[in-house]
Design a protein around this motif. Structure first.
Motif, PDB file in Angstrom:
ATOM      1  N   LEU A  50       4.071   3.917   5.432  1.00  0.00           N
ATOM      2  CA  LEU A  50       3.100   2.952   4.904  1.00  0.00           C
ATOM      3  C   LEU A  50       3.220   2.804   3.391  1.00  0.00           C
ATOM      4  O   LEU A  50       3.098   1.691   2.861  1.00  0.00           O
ATOM      5  CB  LEU A  50       1.682   3.379   5.278  1.00  0.00           C
ATOM      6  CG  LEU A  50       1.296   3.157   6.733  1.00  0.00           C
ATOM      7  CD1 LEU A  50      -0.053   3.789   7.015  1.00  0.00           C
ATOM      8  CD2 LEU A  50       1.275   1.676   7.061  1.00  0.00           C
ATOM      9  N   HIS A  51       3.460   3.904   2.698  1.00  0.00           N
ATOM     10  CA  HIS A  51       3.647   3.833   1.247  1.00  0.00           C
ATOM     11  C   HIS A  51       4.831   2.921   0.905  1.00  0.00           C
ATOM     12  O   HIS A  51       4.719   2.050   0.037  1.00  0.00           O
ATOM     13  CB  HIS A  51       3.876   5.231   0.675  1.00  0.00           C
ATOM     14  CG  HIS A  51       4.292   5.233  -0.758  1.00  0.00           C
ATOM     15  ND1 HIS A  51       3.402   5.071  -1.790  1.00  0.00           N
ATOM     16  CD2 HIS A  51       5.515   5.347  -1.324  1.00  0.00           C
ATOM     17  CE1 HIS A  51       4.051   5.083  -2.932  1.00  0.00           C
ATOM     18  NE2 HIS A  51       5.340   5.261  -2.679  1.00  0.00           N
ATOM     19  N   ASN A  52       5.947   3.120   1.592  1.00  0.00           N
ATOM     20  CA  ASN A  52       7.129   2.292   1.336  1.00  0.00           C
ATOM     21  C   ASN A  52       6.869   0.833   1.691  1.00  0.00           C
ATOM     22  O   ASN A  52       7.269  -0.078   0.961  1.00  0.00           O
ATOM     23  CB  ASN A  52       8.326   2.824   2.122  1.00  0.00           C
ATOM     24  CG  ASN A  52       8.825   4.139   1.585  1.00  0.00           C
ATOM     25  OD1 ASN A  52       8.476   4.551   0.482  1.00  0.00           O
ATOM     26  ND2 ASN A  52       9.634   4.821   2.366  1.00  0.00           N
ATOM     27  N   PHE A  53       6.175   0.587   2.810  1.00  0.00           N
ATOM     28  CA  PHE A  53       5.854  -0.780   3.230  1.00  0.00           C
ATOM     29  C   PHE A  53       4.998  -1.480   2.180  1.00  0.00           C
ATOM     30  O   PHE A  53       5.258  -2.622   1.799  1.00  0.00           O
ATOM     31  CB  PHE A  53       5.132  -0.741   4.581  1.00  0.00           C
ATOM     32  CG  PHE A  53       4.789  -2.096   5.119  1.00  0.00           C
ATOM     33  CD1 PHE A  53       5.728  -2.835   5.812  1.00  0.00           C
ATOM     34  CD2 PHE A  53       3.524  -2.628   4.926  1.00  0.00           C
ATOM     35  CE1 PHE A  53       5.413  -4.087   6.302  1.00  0.00           C
ATOM     36  CE2 PHE A  53       3.198  -3.870   5.409  1.00  0.00           C
ATOM     37  CZ  PHE A  53       4.144  -4.612   6.105  1.00  0.00           C
ATOM     38  N   ILE A  54       3.975  -0.775   1.699  1.00  0.00           N
ATOM     39  CA  ILE A  54       3.097  -1.355   0.682  1.00  0.00           C
ATOM     40  C   ILE A  54       3.870  -1.631  -0.601  1.00  0.00           C
ATOM     41  O   ILE A  54       3.716  -2.690  -1.219  1.00  0.00           O
ATOM     42  CB  ILE A  54       1.898  -0.422   0.424  1.00  0.00           C
ATOM     43  CG1 ILE A  54       0.982  -0.401   1.646  1.00  0.00           C
ATOM     44  CG2 ILE A  54       1.128  -0.849  -0.820  1.00  0.00           C
ATOM     45  CD1 ILE A  54      -0.056   0.698   1.611  1.00  0.00           C
ATOM     46  N   ARG A  55       4.716  -0.699  -1.023  1.00  0.00           N
ATOM     47  CA  ARG A  55       5.509  -0.896  -2.249  1.00  0.00           C
ATOM     48  C   ARG A  55       6.420  -2.112  -2.124  1.00  0.00           C
ATOM     49  O   ARG A  55       6.527  -2.914  -3.047  1.00  0.00           O
ATOM     50  CB  ARG A  55       6.354   0.338  -2.554  1.00  0.00           C
ATOM     51  CG  ARG A  55       5.601   1.571  -2.925  1.00  0.00           C
ATOM     52  CD  ARG A  55       5.316   1.635  -4.367  1.00  0.00           C
ATOM     53  NE  ARG A  55       6.542   1.394  -5.117  1.00  0.00           N
ATOM     54  CZ  ARG A  55       6.693   1.702  -6.366  1.00  0.00           C
ATOM     55  NH1 ARG A  55       5.730   2.298  -7.001  1.00  0.00           N
ATOM     56  NH2 ARG A  55       7.795   1.424  -7.005  1.00  0.00           N
ATOM     57  N   ILE A  56       7.084  -2.250  -0.995  1.00  0.00           N
ATOM     58  CA  ILE A  56       8.018  -3.365  -0.800  1.00  0.00           C
ATOM     59  C   ILE A  56       7.275  -4.691  -0.779  1.00  0.00           C
ATOM     60  O   ILE A  56       7.633  -5.638  -1.471  1.00  0.00           O
ATOM     61  CB  ILE A  56       8.837  -3.174   0.485  1.00  0.00           C
ATOM     62  CG1 ILE A  56       9.826  -2.029   0.318  1.00  0.00           C
ATOM     63  CG2 ILE A  56       9.567  -4.456   0.863  1.00  0.00           C
ATOM     64  CD1 ILE A  56      10.500  -1.602   1.609  1.00  0.00           C
TER      65      ILE A  56
END
Length: 77
Positions: A50-56
């Protein structure tokens, strides 16, 4: 020997920084849970995803670029 101590200390600092970022974003990581170890592992993995998804998607949405940068993403291996 001195170089290996430096590398281990540097790695520990990075790891603590990553955990701190995840704990700030996902409060479930701050509390003690009584879930099975498999569930706890899945919670941490889901937090990284989720962290990576939000960052992207925040980067591409607000900045207006087509390909979001990969720096700042947490590696899952």
């Amino acid at each position: 020997m001195n170089y290996s101590i430096y590398v281990m200390h540097n790695l520990q600092n990075h790891f603590e920084h990553i955990i701190g970022i995840l704990k700030m974003r996902f409060s479930i990581l701050k509390i003690t849970t009584f879930n099975p170890i498999e569930s706890q592992t899945n919670i941490v993995i889901a937090s990284c995803v989720l962290h990576n998804f939000i960052r992207i998607h925040n980067a591409s949405f607000f900045v207006g670029i087509r390909h979001a940068p990969t720096e700042g993403l947490l590696a899952l291996k």
